[in-house]
Scaffold this motif. Structure first.
Motif, PDB file in Angstrom:
ATOM      1  N   ILE A 105       0.842  -1.203   0.000  1.00 44.28           N
ATOM      2  CA  ILE A 105       0.000   0.000   0.000  1.00 44.28           C
ATOM      3  C   ILE A 105       0.874   1.250   0.000  1.00 44.28           C
ATOM      4  CG2 ILE A 105      -1.640   1.341   1.384  1.00 44.28           C
ATOM      5  CD1 ILE A 105      -2.826  -1.434   2.258  1.00 44.28           C
ATOM      6  N   GLU A 106       1.929   1.232   0.799  1.00 41.58           N
ATOM      7  CA  GLU A 106       2.835   2.383   0.835  1.00 41.58           C
ATOM      8  C   GLU A 106       3.546   2.568  -0.502  1.00 41.58           C
ATOM      9  OE1 GLU A 106       5.154   1.414   4.296  1.00 41.58           O
ATOM     10  OE2 GLU A 106       3.677   2.325   5.646  1.00 41.58           O
ATOM     11  N   ASN A 107       3.942   1.468  -1.119  1.00 44.65           N
ATOM     12  CA  ASN A 107       4.582   1.536  -2.435  1.00 44.65           C
ATOM     13  C   ASN A 107       3.607   2.111  -3.471  1.00 44.65           C
ATOM     14  OD1 ASN A 107       6.321   1.176  -4.602  1.00 44.65           O
ATOM     15  ND2 ASN A 107       6.028  -1.023  -4.701  1.00 44.65           N
ATOM     16  N   LEU A 108       2.371   1.636  -3.443  1.00 48.68           N
ATOM     17  CA  LEU A 108       1.356   2.135  -4.371  1.00 48.68           C
ATOM     18  C   LEU A 108       1.116   3.629  -4.149  1.00 48.68           C
ATOM     19  CD1 LEU A 108      -0.689   1.481  -6.610  1.00 48.68           C
ATOM     20  CD2 LEU A 108      -2.335   0.906  -4.818  1.00 48.68           C
ATOM     21  N   SER A 109       1.120   4.061  -2.899  1.00 51.83           N
ATOM     22  CA  SER A 109       0.878   5.483  -2.605  1.00 51.83           C
ATOM     23  C   SER A 109       2.016   6.370  -3.100  1.00 51.83           C
ATOM     24  CB  SER A 109       0.639   5.700  -1.116  1.00 51.83           C
ATOM     25  OG  SER A 109       1.827   5.545  -0.387  1.00 51.83           O
ATOM     26  N   GLN A 110       3.200   5.801  -3.280  1.00 47.01           N
ATOM     27  CA  GLN A 110       4.321   6.563  -3.850  1.00 47.01           C
ATOM     28  C   GLN A 110       4.149   6.744  -5.357  1.00 47.01           C
ATOM     29  OE1 GLN A 110       6.785   7.967  -1.936  1.00 47.01           O
ATOM     30  NE2 GLN A 110       5.458   7.217  -0.308  1.00 47.01           N
ATOM     31  N   ILE A 111       3.450   5.805  -5.979  1.00 48.02           N
ATOM     32  CA  ILE A 111       3.257   5.828  -7.430  1.00 48.02           C
ATOM     33  C   ILE A 111       2.069   6.698  -7.812  1.00 48.02           C
ATOM     34  CG2 ILE A 111       2.697   4.398  -9.438  1.00 48.02           C
ATOM     35  CD1 ILE A 111       4.096   2.072  -7.916  1.00 48.02           C
ATOM     36  N   MET A 112       1.023   6.633  -6.997  1.00 45.95           N
ATOM     37  CA  MET A 112      -0.199   7.357  -7.322  1.00 45.95           C
ATOM     38  C   MET A 112      -0.909   7.783  -6.053  1.00 45.95           C
ATOM     39  SD  MET A 112      -2.537   4.174  -8.598  1.00 45.95           S
ATOM     40  CE  MET A 112      -3.878   5.266  -8.988  1.00 45.95           C
ATOM     41  N   PRO A 113      -1.703   8.843  -6.129  1.00 43.86           N
ATOM     42  CA  PRO A 113      -2.444   9.294  -4.948  1.00 43.86           C
ATOM     43  C   PRO A 113      -3.465   8.253  -4.524  1.00 43.86           C
ATOM     44  CG  PRO A 113      -2.546  10.919  -6.723  1.00 43.86           C
ATOM     45  CD  PRO A 113      -1.919   9.686  -7.288  1.00 43.86           C
ATOM     46  N   ILE A 114      -3.569   8.047  -3.226  1.00 43.04           N
ATOM     47  CA  ILE A 114      -4.548   7.110  -2.679  1.00 43.04           C
ATOM     48  C   ILE A 114      -5.419   7.875  -1.693  1.00 43.04           C
ATOM     49  CG2 ILE A 114      -4.887   5.041  -1.281  1.00 43.04           C
ATOM     50  CD1 ILE A 114      -2.307   3.972  -2.325  1.00 43.04           C
TER      51      ILE A 114
END
Length: 126
Positions: A105-114
């Motif tokens: 989840i943290e990795n995904l949040s670095q790629i795109m806004p969550i």
């Protein structure tokens, strides 16, 4: 325990226009479940929810918002069987699955806004 994902290529440079759709792989003991063209955020949140709640039951079905079938956690002595659509892996340690889910989840949040409602929250189940 490892969770990897790859987002599909976006047609826009605007991060707000990117859908979190791609491929996800959950790996444990050299076995894996791989699903293609899924909503990565939904999967990561379902894995996080399951890792926190499965320890309190013999079987837990966790709904994936965009999928017809749930993720299923079944207790197997000291481990859990994680299944989806006939594919299964053994999860020895739910804490490791929780940590891998949060890292994803943290990795995904670095790629795109969550949105804030999908950001990992502290476990309040005690």
């Amino acid at each position: 325990m490892k969770i990897d994902f790859v987002l599909d290529e976006a047609d826009s440079d605007d991060p707000m226009a990117i859908d979190p759709v791609g491929d996800i792989t959950i790996e444990s003991r050299g076995e894996s479940i791989t699903e293609r063209f899924v909503y990565i955020d939904s999967w990561l949140n379902a894995l996080l929810e399951g890792s926190r709640k499965a320890r309190f039951s013999e079987r837990l079905d966790v709904d994936l918002l965009e999928e017809r079938d749930p993720l299923v956690f079944e207790r197997r002595n000291e481990s859990f069987l994680l299944s989806f659509r006939g594919k299964s892996i053994v999860v020895d340690n739910l804490d490791q699955l929780e940590a891998a889910s949060i890292a994803g989840i943290e990795n995904l949040s670095q790629i795109m806004p969550i949105p804030n409602n999908v950001t990992p929250q502290p476990d309040e189940s005690g």
